[in-house]
Design a protein around this motif. Structure first.
Motif, PDB file in Angstrom:
ATOM      1  N   UNK A  35       0.877  -1.174   0.000  1.00  0.00           N
ATOM      2  CA  UNK A  35       0.000   0.000   0.000  1.00  0.00           C
ATOM      3  C   UNK A  35       0.913   1.221   0.000  1.00  0.00           C
TER       4      UNK A  35
ATOM      5  N   UNK B 252       0.001   4.356   0.405  1.00  0.00           N
ATOM      6  CA  UNK B 252      -0.546   5.519   1.102  1.00  0.00           C
ATOM      7  C   UNK B 252      -0.448   5.381   2.622  1.00  0.00           C
ATOM      8  N   UNK B 253      -1.240   4.476   3.161  1.00  0.00           N
ATOM      9  CA  UNK B 253      -1.436   4.444   4.613  1.00  0.00           C
ATOM     10  C   UNK B 253      -0.172   4.167   5.425  1.00  0.00           C
TER      11      UNK B 253
ATOM     12  N   UNK C 233       2.649   5.199   5.202  1.00  0.00           N
ATOM     13  CA  UNK C 233       3.521   6.356   5.360  1.00  0.00           C
ATOM     14  C   UNK C 233       3.171   7.176   6.602  1.00  0.00           C
ATOM     15  N   UNK C 234       1.965   7.023   7.130  1.00  0.00           N
ATOM     16  CA  UNK C 234       1.566   7.801   8.315  1.00  0.00           C
ATOM     17  C   UNK C 234       2.031   7.175   9.633  1.00  0.00           C
TER      18      UNK C 234
ATOM     19  N   UNK D 129       4.377  11.720  -7.778  1.00  0.00           N
ATOM     20  CA  UNK D 129       3.599  12.962  -7.705  1.00  0.00           C
ATOM     21  C   UNK D 129       2.198  12.697  -7.150  1.00  0.00           C
TER      22      UNK D 129
ATOM     23  N   UNK E 146       2.899  11.673  -2.887  1.00  0.00           N
ATOM     24  CA  UNK E 146       4.166  12.301  -2.476  1.00  0.00           C
ATOM     25  C   UNK E 146       4.599  11.954  -1.053  1.00  0.00           C
ATOM     26  N   UNK E 147       3.629  11.659  -0.183  1.00  0.00           N
ATOM     27  CA  UNK E 147       3.973  11.485   1.227  1.00  0.00           C
ATOM     28  C   UNK E 147       5.074  10.445   1.424  1.00  0.00           C
TER      29      UNK E 147
ATOM     30  N   UNK F 133       8.433  11.391   0.005  1.00  0.00           N
ATOM     31  CA  UNK F 133       9.086  12.414   0.822  1.00  0.00           C
ATOM     32  C   UNK F 133       9.722  11.799   2.057  1.00  0.00           C
ATOM     33  N   UNK F 134       9.025  10.860   2.673  1.00  0.00           N
ATOM     34  CA  UNK F 134       9.503  10.314   3.948  1.00  0.00           C
ATOM     35  C   UNK F 134      10.581   9.249   3.776  1.00  0.00           C
TER      36      UNK F 134
ATOM     37  N   UNK G  47      11.659  15.549  -7.476  1.00  0.00           N
ATOM     38  CA  UNK G  47      10.913  16.802  -7.311  1.00  0.00           C
ATOM     39  C   UNK G  47      10.246  16.823  -5.944  1.00  0.00           C
ATOM     40  N   UNK G  48       9.720  15.657  -5.543  1.00  0.00           N
ATOM     41  CA  UNK G  48       9.090  15.563  -4.226  1.00  0.00           C
ATOM     42  C   UNK G  48      10.146  15.603  -3.124  1.00  0.00           C
ATOM     43  N   UNK G  49      11.285  14.968  -3.386  1.00  0.00           N
ATOM     44  CA  UNK G  49      12.305  14.785  -2.349  1.00  0.00           C
ATOM     45  C   UNK G  49      13.689  14.883  -2.996  1.00  0.00           C
ATOM     46  N   UNK G  50      14.221  16.104  -3.090  1.00  0.00           N
ATOM     47  CA  UNK G  50      15.470  16.317  -3.825  1.00  0.00           C
ATOM     48  C   UNK G  50      16.652  15.472  -3.338  1.00  0.00           C
TER      49      UNK G  50
ATOM     50  N   UNK H 126      -6.183   2.404  -1.289  1.00  0.00           N
ATOM     51  CA  UNK H 126      -6.513   1.418  -2.309  1.00  0.00           C
ATOM     52  C   UNK H 126      -7.324   0.249  -1.763  1.00  0.00           C
ATOM     53  N   UNK H 127      -7.160  -0.033  -0.462  1.00  0.00           N
ATOM     54  CA  UNK H 127      -7.881  -1.181   0.075  1.00  0.00           C
ATOM     55  C   UNK H 127      -9.351  -0.913   0.258  1.00  0.00           C
TER      56      UNK H 127
ATOM     57  N   UNK I  19      -8.252   4.133   5.306  1.00  0.00           N
ATOM     58  CA  UNK I  19      -7.202   4.606   6.190  1.00  0.00           C
ATOM     59  C   UNK I  19      -7.676   5.748   7.098  1.00  0.00           C
TER      60      UNK I  19
ATOM     61  N   UNK J  66       1.831  16.832   3.021  1.00  0.00           N
ATOM     62  CA  UNK J  66       2.593  15.590   2.902  1.00  0.00           C
ATOM     63  C   UNK J  66       2.151  14.519   3.893  1.00  0.00           C
ATOM     64  N   UNK J  67       1.028  14.741   4.573  1.00  0.00           N
ATOM     65  CA  UNK J  67       0.621  13.802   5.623  1.00  0.00           C
ATOM     66  C   UNK J  67       0.064  12.516   5.051  1.00  0.00           C
TER      67      UNK J  67
ATOM     68  N   UNK K 285       2.955  22.764   1.925  1.00  0.00           N
ATOM     69  CA  UNK K 285       4.374  22.485   2.116  1.00  0.00           C
ATOM     70  C   UNK K 285       5.164  23.783   2.061  1.00  0.00           C
TER      71      UNK K 285
ATOM     72  N   UNK L 287       5.934  21.158  -6.754  1.00  0.00           N
ATOM     73  CA  UNK L 287       7.153  20.445  -6.352  1.00  0.00           C
ATOM     74  C   UNK L 287       8.420  21.109  -6.875  1.00  0.00           C
TER      75      UNK L 287
END
Ligand SMILES: Nc1nc2c(ncn2[C@@H]2O[C@H](COP(=O)(O)OP(=O)(O)OP(=O)(O)O)[C@@H](O)[C@H]2O)c(=O)[nH]1
Ligand SMILES: [Mg+2]
Ligand SMILES: [Zn+2]
Lengths: 228, 132
Positions: free
Chosen positions: A121, A123-124, A126-127, A149, A152-153, A156-157, A185-188, B11-12, B20, B54-55, B87, B103
């Motif tokens: 996944x 997305x999730x 990353x939090x 893009x 991005x989260x 970036x992390x 671009x998101x994370x140089x 996606x889930x 989420x 970015x969260x 950001x 960006x």
């Protein structure tokens, strides 16, 4: 009406547990990495090749998360290192509590490297901080160059991006330069290594990255325990 | 039957798994409940949460998830106030702070490319309002 300033993380509970794990890893000189990608980008395949290349005596263990099934743990257990499956039963990410629970009957002091394969996944996961030293994001050549893009989260992390399945480049309409450019671009400062678990291309560089990070974790240990 | 929310974001969710943001909403509600214990005579009317660019959290999905969660409970009157935090970068050369769009990390003041992210990762509870 009374306004109270709170200023705390929404996922504070997770954060507290993650920091506790991080401190334990630091004290023992264990390097913990958290692999994150969309489903099927090649996390388990990469880990198969990684474990295969490790010396027999390496002090490495893997926790692998999935919604259902023990398949990934079975694939990884073949190499003789400790592997545990975390089935989340519907939760789309791992959290620090699950990690702590599954580490409970392992001796962390017997490890140098703990690899966590997160639930597939982008997305999730990353939090949720798992106390890891580094998040690593995998992007495969069959996913499209725009993913950094769109999500991005995690790009970036992450500290390192592995561009996986590069053996497929001749067969898929994927522009690797554009993908890398989007990620940067998101994370140089993002490090990027191209790999293929099928042909083995790039795996030396990946193993070298791991080795260098493990040395850093050990070096921190020595500075931390040096007499004052 | 468990509520299954669908979101483009997780996606889930499309596969029938709860999205989420529902888990994030539950964490916010837990903080509200914890704060409420400290004000036995009052009631929490509002909770303010900062959501960074970015969260990885979708505001609409979170708002919706929170409303579903509190519906028909004693927490239904609690309003969730989401503040979007874009950001923000700080230039390593001239210390200029600017909002990063498209960006593009380049400092608009001096042209430097090496700039650091100083805002946009937030997923923080900022405040609560209590009627006492
Ligand atoms: N051609 C090619 N195929 C690969 C490569 N790495 C993985 N695959 C294939 O991609 C598919 C998914 O690989 P996995 O390693 O299971 O992916 P994963 O990220 O662990 O998947 P989940 O754990 O389900 O999220 C499998 O069929 C692999 O054989 C690669 O480098 N090249
Ligand atoms: Mg896998
Ligand atoms: Zn500048």
């Amino acid at each position: 009406m009374n306004r109270i300033e709170v200023e705390k993380k929404v996922l504070n509970e997770n954060q507290v547990l993650a920091e506790q794990l991080r401190e334990r890893y630091r004290q023992l000189g264990v390097l913990c990495i958290n692999l994150i990608s969309a489903p099927g980008s090649g996390k388990t395949a990469l880990l198969e090749r990684t474990l295969q290349r490790m010396d027999k005596g390496s002090r490495v263990a893997v926790l692998t998360g999935d919604l259902q099934t023990e398949n990934d743990a079975k694939r990884l257990a073949k190499f003789g290192f400790p592997v545990k499956q975390i089935t989340t039963g519907g939760t789309c990410h791992l959290d620090a509590r699950m990690i702590g629970k599954h580490l409970a009957d392992w001796k962390l002091e017997d490890l140098d490297l703990l690899i966590v394969e997160n639930v597939g996944n982008l997305v999730c996961p990353s939090s949720y901080d798992l106390g890891e030293d580094a998040k690593i994001v995998l992007l495969s050549t069959s996913e499209g160059e725009d993913k950094p893009l769109k999500y991005p989260s995690i790009f970036f992390k992450a500290e390192l991006m592995l561009l996986t399945k590069i053996d497929l480049l001749p067969y898929v309409p994927f522009n690797a330069d554009v993908a890398r450019e989007n990620a940067r671009r998101v994370h140089p400062q993002l490090e990027i290594i191209d790999v293929s678990s099928t042909t083995g291309e790039g795996l030396d560089r990946w193993m070298e990255w791991l080795r260098a990070r493990q040395e850093r974790a050990k070096a921190k240990l020595h500075t931390a325990t040096a007499p004052h | 039957m468990a509520v299954v929310l669908r979101s483009r974001h997780c996606p889930f969710a499309d596969n029938g798994f709860p999205m989420h943001e529902l888990g994030i909403a539950a964490s916010i509600l837990e903080s509200v409940q914890a704060e409420a214990l400290r004000h036995p005579a009052g009631r929490i009317t509002k909770v303010g949460v900062k959501i960074g660019e970015l969260s990885g959290v979708d505001r609409d999905a979170l708002q919706f998830g929170f409303e579903v969660l509190v519906k028909d409970t004693e927490w239904e009157p609690v309003v969730l106030d989401l503040e979007y935090i874009p950001r923000v970068q700080r230039c390593s050369k001239c210390a200029h702070e600017f909002r990063m769009t498209e960006f593009d990390p380049q400092c608009p003041q001096c042209g430097e490319f090496l700039t650091d992210c100083i805002g946009g990762e937030e997923l923080d509870i900022a405040y609560m309002e209590v009627d006492e």
